[in-house]
Enzyme design. Structure first.
Site, PDB file in Angstrom:
ATOM      1  CG  HIS A 191       0.911  -4.172 -13.585  1.00  0.00           C
ATOM      2  ND1 HIS A 191       0.264  -5.260 -13.075  1.00  0.00           N
ATOM      3  CD2 HIS A 191       1.987  -3.973 -12.794  1.00  0.00           C
ATOM      4  CE1 HIS A 191       0.930  -5.708 -12.018  1.00  0.00           C
ATOM      5  NE2 HIS A 191       1.965  -4.945 -11.826  1.00  0.00           N
TER       6      HIS A 191
ATOM      7  CD  GLU B 276      -0.206  -9.203  -7.453  1.00  0.00           C
ATOM      8  OE1 GLU B 276       0.941  -8.865  -7.813  1.00  0.00           O
ATOM      9  OE2 GLU B 276      -1.196  -9.152  -8.211  1.00  0.00           O
TER      10      GLU B 276
ATOM     11  CG  ASP C 179       8.208  -7.492 -11.300  1.00  0.00           C
ATOM     12  OD1 ASP C 179       7.590  -7.421 -10.214  1.00  0.00           O
ATOM     13  OD2 ASP C 179       7.871  -6.835 -12.317  1.00  0.00           O
TER      14      ASP C 179
ATOM     15  CG  ASN D  85       7.187  -3.013  -7.992  1.00  0.00           C
ATOM     16  OD1 ASN D  85       7.897  -2.739  -7.033  1.00  0.00           O
ATOM     17  ND2 ASN D  85       6.727  -4.230  -8.224  1.00  0.00           N
TER      18      ASN D  85
HETATM   19  P1  13P Z   1       4.332  -0.197 -14.372  1.00  0.00           P
HETATM   20  O1  13P Z   1       4.807  -0.859 -15.610  1.00  0.00           O
HETATM   21  O2  13P Z   1       2.924   0.261 -14.473  1.00  0.00           O
HETATM   22  O3  13P Z   1       5.258   0.890 -13.923  1.00  0.00           O
HETATM   23  O4  13P Z   1       4.319  -1.299 -13.223  1.00  0.00           O
HETATM   24  C1  13P Z   1       5.495  -1.948 -12.901  1.00  0.00           C
HETATM   25  C2  13P Z   1       5.270  -3.045 -11.949  1.00  0.00           C
HETATM   26  O5  13P Z   1       4.386  -3.004 -11.126  1.00  0.00           O
HETATM   27  C3  13P Z   1       6.185  -4.185 -12.010  1.00  0.00           C
HETATM   28  O6  13P Z   1       5.883  -5.175 -11.093  1.00  0.00           O
END
Ligand code: 13P
Length: 274
Positions: free
Chosen positions: A171, A132, A80, A221
């Site tokens: 996020h 991205e 990630d 995600n």
């Molecule tokens: P959150 O922590 O807001 O759920 O986002 C997770 C994310 O996008 C990881 O790439």
């Protein structure tokens, strides 16, 4: 079975990416997704990889869990927000089946160059790549939406397998309701024809998340939601059981809350297009 991202992003329903931090989280997520027979992407950030000991530890740990827990669902081991070409290479060489290269902090052409080089390395090894474009910030930042023409140029020139554009999600925890641009998701999906990823799945109201999936989101995600519920549950457990010192009991006390959150997301994701 460990597979790459293409094998789970086949259309129909949106697939969750749940991020892991340690053995227990991977185990809780795999167990619950296996019960629900739901394919899952295990997202691992560079900092989580470092915390757990390294890229090989992560891959071997997940392989071991699949074997010993007799997991039958397709599972993707996904880096990630890989911040560099080197991080993606390390992940691929250790056995990750999918990587995200996040070069979105660079201007478009440099982002394309870095992403393309990761794709070239990854595709030769049957590893999928998410890229991205735009800026997916934190709740304190105003959303800037990715332009459709930039998304198209990015996908065409990089040959990525999934695209994470900035469409209004952020996020971490939201301060205000997220301003998701459904029309932009639809347009980007229509022109790029690749699976579109929604980052920042935590805290998006159910109805908005469903609408985003209906507009074209294929992967959601989720990270913070699991951390928040787990830490709340563990804190309560520790307050109620001050004499417990067995780490298995302490860490495990958050298991059910994590599973509940997973169930809730699976219900939203699977019900969105019904
Ligand atoms: P959150 O922590 O807001 O759920 O986002 C997770 C994310 O996008 C990881 O790439």
């Amino acid at each position: 079975m460990i597979v790459n991202m293409k094998e789970v992003l086949t259309g129909g329903t949106a697939i969750p990416q749940f991020n892991i931090n340690n053995l227990e989280w991977a185990k809780f997520i795999l167990e619950e997704c296996e019960i629900k027979k739901n394919p899952v992407i295990l997202g691992v950030s560079e900092s989580a990889i470092e915390y757990m000991g390294g890229y090989h530890v992560v891959v071997k740990m997940i392989e071991g869990l699949l074997q010993d827990l007799k997991i039958t669902i397709p599972v993707v081991v996904h880096l990630d927000h890989g911040k560099s070409y080197e991080a993606c290479l390390n992940a691929i060489n250790a056995g990750f089946t999918s990587v995200m290269i996040d070069a979105s902090n660079y201007e478009l052409n440099k982002n394309i160059r870095i992403t393309k080089s990761v794709v070239e390395y990854a595709h030769k090894r049957n590893v999928t790549v998410e890229g991205e474009i735009g800026f997916i910030g934190l709740a304190t930042t105003e959303p800037i939406y990715t332009e459709v023409k930039n998304a198209l140029k990015f996908v065409k020139e990089t040959n990525i397998d999934a695209l994470a554009p900035a469409v209004g999600s952020l996020h971490g925890l939201y301060i205000n309701e997220p301003k998701i641009n459904f029309e932009r998701i639809k347009e980007i999906k229509e022109v790029t024809k690749v699976p579109i990823v929604l980052h920042g799945g935590t805290g998006i109201p159910d109805i908005i998340l469903k609408k985003a999936i209906q507009a074209g989101i294929s992967k959601v995600n989720i990270n913070t939601a699991l951390q928040v519920t787990w830490s709340k549950e563990v804190r309560t457990f520790l307050n109620e059981n001050p004499d417990v010192y067995d780490p298995r009991k302490i860490i495990g006390s958050g298991k059910n809350s994590i599973k509940k959150v997973i169930d809730n997301y699976l219900e939203i994701l699977n019900g969105a297009n019904e």
